[in-house]
Design a protein around this motif. Structure first.
Motif, PDB file in Angstrom:
ATOM      1  N   GLY A 197     -31.210  34.781  94.262  1.00 27.02           N
ATOM      2  CA  GLY A 197     -31.970  34.375  93.086  1.00 27.02           C
ATOM      3  C   GLY A 197     -33.441  34.743  93.191  1.00 27.02           C
ATOM      4  O   GLY A 197     -33.957  34.989  94.295  1.00 27.02           O
ATOM      5  N   PRO A 198     -34.155  34.769  92.064  1.00 26.99           N
ATOM      6  CA  PRO A 198     -35.579  35.160  92.055  1.00 26.99           C
ATOM      7  C   PRO A 198     -36.509  34.009  92.425  1.00 26.99           C
ATOM      8  O   PRO A 198     -37.345  33.569  91.625  1.00 26.99           O
ATOM      9  CB  PRO A 198     -35.786  35.613  90.603  1.00 26.99           C
ATOM     10  CG  PRO A 198     -34.847  34.762  89.810  1.00 26.99           C
ATOM     11  CD  PRO A 198     -33.630  34.572  90.697  1.00 26.99           C
ATOM     12  N   VAL A 199     -36.389  33.491  93.655  1.00 27.61           N
ATOM     13  CA  VAL A 199     -37.264  32.397  94.100  1.00 27.61           C
ATOM     14  C   VAL A 199     -38.688  32.937  94.263  1.00 27.61           C
ATOM     15  O   VAL A 199     -38.902  33.968  94.905  1.00 27.61           O
ATOM     16  CB  VAL A 199     -36.782  31.806  95.427  1.00 27.61           C
ATOM     17  CG1 VAL A 199     -37.742  30.711  95.906  1.00 27.61           C
ATOM     18  CG2 VAL A 199     -35.373  31.258  95.294  1.00 27.61           C
ATOM     19  N   GLN A 200     -39.642  32.243  93.690  1.00 29.55           N
ATOM     20  CA  GLN A 200     -41.049  32.593  93.860  1.00 29.55           C
ATOM     21  C   GLN A 200     -41.607  31.714  94.985  1.00 29.55           C
ATOM     22  O   GLN A 200     -41.938  30.546  94.784  1.00 29.55           O
ATOM     23  CB  GLN A 200     -41.806  32.352  92.551  1.00 29.55           C
ATOM     24  CG  GLN A 200     -41.258  33.148  91.377  1.00 29.55           C
ATOM     25  CD  GLN A 200     -41.313  34.643  91.615  1.00 29.55           C
ATOM     26  OE1 GLN A 200     -42.378  35.195  91.874  1.00 29.55           O
ATOM     27  NE2 GLN A 200     -40.173  35.316  91.541  1.00 29.55           N
ATOM     28  N   TRP A 201     -41.707  32.281  96.182  1.00 27.92           N
ATOM     29  CA  TRP A 201     -41.943  31.476  97.370  1.00 27.92           C
ATOM     30  C   TRP A 201     -43.302  30.786  97.422  1.00 27.92           C
ATOM     31  O   TRP A 201     -43.371  29.631  97.862  1.00 27.92           O
ATOM     32  CB  TRP A 201     -41.705  32.321  98.617  1.00 27.92           C
ATOM     33  CG  TRP A 201     -40.242  32.463  98.881  1.00 27.92           C
ATOM     34  CD1 TRP A 201     -39.467  33.563  98.698  1.00 27.92           C
ATOM     35  CD2 TRP A 201     -39.361  31.425  99.311  1.00 27.92           C
ATOM     36  NE1 TRP A 201     -38.159  33.288  98.996  1.00 27.92           N
ATOM     37  CE2 TRP A 201     -38.072  31.985  99.380  1.00 27.92           C
ATOM     38  CE3 TRP A 201     -39.539  30.091  99.648  1.00 27.92           C
ATOM     39  CZ2 TRP A 201     -36.966  31.241  99.774  1.00 27.92           C
ATOM     40  CZ3 TRP A 201     -38.449  29.341 100.043  1.00 27.92           C
ATOM     41  CH2 TRP A 201     -37.179  29.919 100.105  1.00 27.92           C
ATOM     42  N   PRO A 202     -44.387  31.413  97.016  1.00 30.04           N
ATOM     43  CA  PRO A 202     -45.649  30.651  97.019  1.00 30.04           C
ATOM     44  C   PRO A 202     -45.556  29.396  96.158  1.00 30.04           C
ATOM     45  O   PRO A 202     -46.009  28.318  96.559  1.00 30.04           O
ATOM     46  CB  PRO A 202     -46.662  31.654  96.452  1.00 30.04           C
ATOM     47  CG  PRO A 202     -46.089  32.986  96.806  1.00 30.04           C
ATOM     48  CD  PRO A 202     -44.605  32.824  96.654  1.00 30.04           C
ATOM     49  N   ALA A 203     -44.919  29.521  94.985  1.00 33.07           N
ATOM     50  CA  ALA A 203     -44.756  28.366  94.101  1.00 33.07           C
ATOM     51  C   ALA A 203     -43.818  27.340  94.709  1.00 33.07           C
ATOM     52  O   ALA A 203     -44.071  26.130  94.647  1.00 33.07           O
ATOM     53  CB  ALA A 203     -44.235  28.823  92.732  1.00 33.07           C
ATOM     54  N   ALA A 204     -42.723  27.791  95.312  1.00 33.10           N
ATOM     55  CA  ALA A 204     -41.744  26.873  95.889  1.00 33.10           C
ATOM     56  C   ALA A 204     -42.340  26.092  97.053  1.00 33.10           C
ATOM     57  O   ALA A 204     -42.114  24.885  97.185  1.00 33.10           O
ATOM     58  CB  ALA A 204     -40.512  27.649  96.355  1.00 33.10           C
ATOM     59  N   LEU A 205     -43.119  26.767  97.906  1.00 39.18           N
ATOM     60  CA  LEU A 205     -43.703  26.093  99.069  1.00 39.18           C
ATOM     61  C   LEU A 205     -44.792  25.107  98.650  1.00 39.18           C
ATOM     62  O   LEU A 205     -44.884  23.994  99.196  1.00 39.18           O
ATOM     63  CB  LEU A 205     -44.253  27.127 100.048  1.00 39.18           C
ATOM     64  CG  LEU A 205     -43.200  28.017 100.726  1.00 39.18           C
ATOM     65  CD1 LEU A 205     -43.865  29.112 101.552  1.00 39.18           C
ATOM     66  CD2 LEU A 205     -42.284  27.177 101.606  1.00 39.18           C
ATOM     67  N   ALA A 206     -45.614  25.506  97.684  1.00 41.01           N
ATOM     68  CA  ALA A 206     -46.680  24.614  97.221  1.00 41.01           C
ATOM     69  C   ALA A 206     -46.090  23.375  96.558  1.00 41.01           C
ATOM     70  O   ALA A 206     -46.475  22.231  96.869  1.00 41.01           O
ATOM     71  CB  ALA A 206     -47.602  25.360  96.246  1.00 41.01           C
ATOM     72  N   MET A 207     -45.146  23.578  95.652  1.00 39.53           N
ATOM     73  CA  MET A 207     -44.528  22.438  94.983  1.00 39.53           C
ATOM     74  C   MET A 207     -43.706  21.614  95.965  1.00 39.53           C
ATOM     75  O   MET A 207     -43.687  20.376  95.902  1.00 39.53           O
ATOM     76  CB  MET A 207     -43.661  22.907  93.812  1.00 39.53           C
ATOM     77  CG  MET A 207     -42.980  21.775  93.071  1.00 39.53           C
ATOM     78  SD  MET A 207     -42.356  22.299  91.457  1.00 39.53           S
ATOM     79  CE  MET A 207     -43.872  22.214  90.495  1.00 39.53           C
ATOM     80  N   GLY A 208     -43.035  22.267  96.894  1.00 36.50           N
ATOM     81  CA  GLY A 208     -42.230  21.551  97.873  1.00 36.50           C
ATOM     82  C   GLY A 208     -43.069  20.634  98.744  1.00 36.50           C
ATOM     83  O   GLY A 208     -42.631  19.528  99.101  1.00 36.50           O
ATOM     84  N   ALA A 209     -44.278  21.064  99.109  1.00 38.77           N
ATOM     85  CA  ALA A 209     -45.158  20.212  99.912  1.00 38.77           C
ATOM     86  C   ALA A 209     -45.493  18.931  99.159  1.00 38.77           C
ATOM     87  O   ALA A 209     -45.443  17.824  99.718  1.00 38.77           O
ATOM     88  CB  ALA A 209     -46.438  20.965 100.272  1.00 38.77           C
ATOM     89  N   GLY A 210     -45.821  19.075  97.874  1.00 34.88           N
ATOM     90  CA  GLY A 210     -46.103  17.895  97.064  1.00 34.88           C
ATOM     91  C   GLY A 210     -44.880  17.030  96.876  1.00 34.88           C
ATOM     92  O   GLY A 210     -44.957  15.792  96.917  1.00 34.88           O
ATOM     93  N   CYS A 211     -43.722  17.650  96.697  1.00 35.50           N
ATOM     94  CA  CYS A 211     -42.474  16.908  96.513  1.00 35.50           C
ATOM     95  C   CYS A 211     -42.124  16.071  97.738  1.00 35.50           C
ATOM     96  O   CYS A 211     -41.633  14.942  97.612  1.00 35.50           O
ATOM     97  CB  CYS A 211     -41.325  17.871  96.204  1.00 35.50           C
ATOM     98  SG  CYS A 211     -41.331  18.542  94.535  1.00 35.50           S
ATOM     99  N   PHE A 212     -42.353  16.632  98.924  1.00 37.43           N
ATOM    100  CA  PHE A 212     -42.053  15.889 100.152  1.00 37.43           C
ATOM    101  C   PHE A 212     -42.888  14.609 100.218  1.00 37.43           C
ATOM    102  O   PHE A 212     -42.365  13.529 100.524  1.00 37.43           O
ATOM    103  CB  PHE A 212     -42.328  16.756 101.384  1.00 37.43           C
ATOM    104  CG  PHE A 212     -42.078  16.046 102.680  1.00 37.43           C
ATOM    105  CD1 PHE A 212     -40.811  16.035 103.245  1.00 37.43           C
ATOM    106  CD2 PHE A 212     -43.104  15.372 103.336  1.00 37.43           C
ATOM    107  CE1 PHE A 212     -40.577  15.368 104.443  1.00 37.43           C
ATOM    108  CE2 PHE A 212     -42.878  14.700 104.529  1.00 37.43           C
ATOM    109  CZ  PHE A 212     -41.609  14.703 105.086  1.00 37.43           C
TER     110      PHE A 212
END
Length: 248
Positions: A197-212
């Motif tokens: 899939g077309p995962v946009q990694w900078p966005a995923a990592l930034a949002m994931g940090a906040g989600c955690f």
């Protein structure tokens, strides 16, 4: 993607993690935030799924032992297996079928789960006479996880409604259960998206940090909230999400 976009996504991730844990409506914050920074709908969907894994990790790291002690390892393992299987099916559907497949029925599914939450005490007595329904629970976990792996908006509401209708798990524990199972469904879907899939990694990592961080903060917040008003709030918010999905 600019530094300002990444900061926005960390903040949106924290809000989505906390609100998502408390209400089951994380995607109503996270998905629009990803669109706002320029991702396409498909890229936003898969990136959102990857980032949402962190909510389950954060909340389970905070309160997972409490859930294991309450439901038992065997029950949690069976539920986790159903969630993993559903997440696989949902990921395959997303990568092989157009978004329009669920577009028509999703608002109705979310609305049904929300109404079920609002009338949960009477509905549970009418459907199950107050007895636990382990088979219905596992089937429901699989079905909701399929939807969670495919699109996900409102899946948390559906998990909470399912737990309160067919099990005797109280609302605060149901919230931990929901977060853990939805995290598993998202995780297995995320593995597929990482490769296909077309995962946009900078966005995923930034949002994931906040989600955690938001997921970690969620259980203590829920423990301090009154149960009935919280259940009603989740139901009303879910109805609002159903309307938003219908008109968007």
């Amino acid at each position: 993607m600019t530094p300002a976009d990444l900061v926005l996504l960390v903040g949106a991730g924290f809000a989505a993690g906390l609100v998502g844990y408390v209400t089951g409506l994380a995607s109503i914050i996270s998905y629009p935030a990803l669109l706002l920074v320029g991702l396409s709908p498909l890229a936003a969907n898969v990136t959102n799924t990857v980032a949402m894994v962190a909510v389950g990790v954060g909340s389970f790291a905070k309160s997972g032992r409490e859930l294991i002690d309450y439901v038992g390892r065997r029950s949690l393992a069976a539920s986790g297996g159903a969630a993993l299987a559903g997440g696989v099916v949902g990921a395959i559907l997303l990568l092989s079928a157009p978004d329009s497949v669920f577009a028509v029925v999703v608002p109705y599914l979310v609305a049904f789960a929300s109404i079920a939450l609002l009338v949960q005490p009477k509905l549970r007595t009418w459907i199950t006479n107050g007895a636990d329904q382990p088979v219905a629970w596992l089937i429901g976990v699989f079905a909701v996880s399929v939807y969670g792996g495919y699109f996900g908006a409102g899946a948390g509401v559906a998990f909470v409604a399912l737990a309160l209708l067919v099990t005797s798990v109280p609302l605060p524990k149901a919230m931990i259960y929901k977060s853990a199972l939805l995290g598993l469904a998202n995780a297995v879907a995320a593995v597929g998206f990482i490769f296909f899939g077309p995962v946009q990694w900078p966005a995923a990592l930034a949002m994931g940090a906040g989600c955690f961080i938001g997921g970690w903060a969620g259980p203590p917040v829920v423990e301090r909230l009154p149960v009935t008003p919280l259940r009603i709030t989740i139901g009303i918010a879910g109805l609002g999400l159903a309307v938003w999905l219908a008109v968007s």
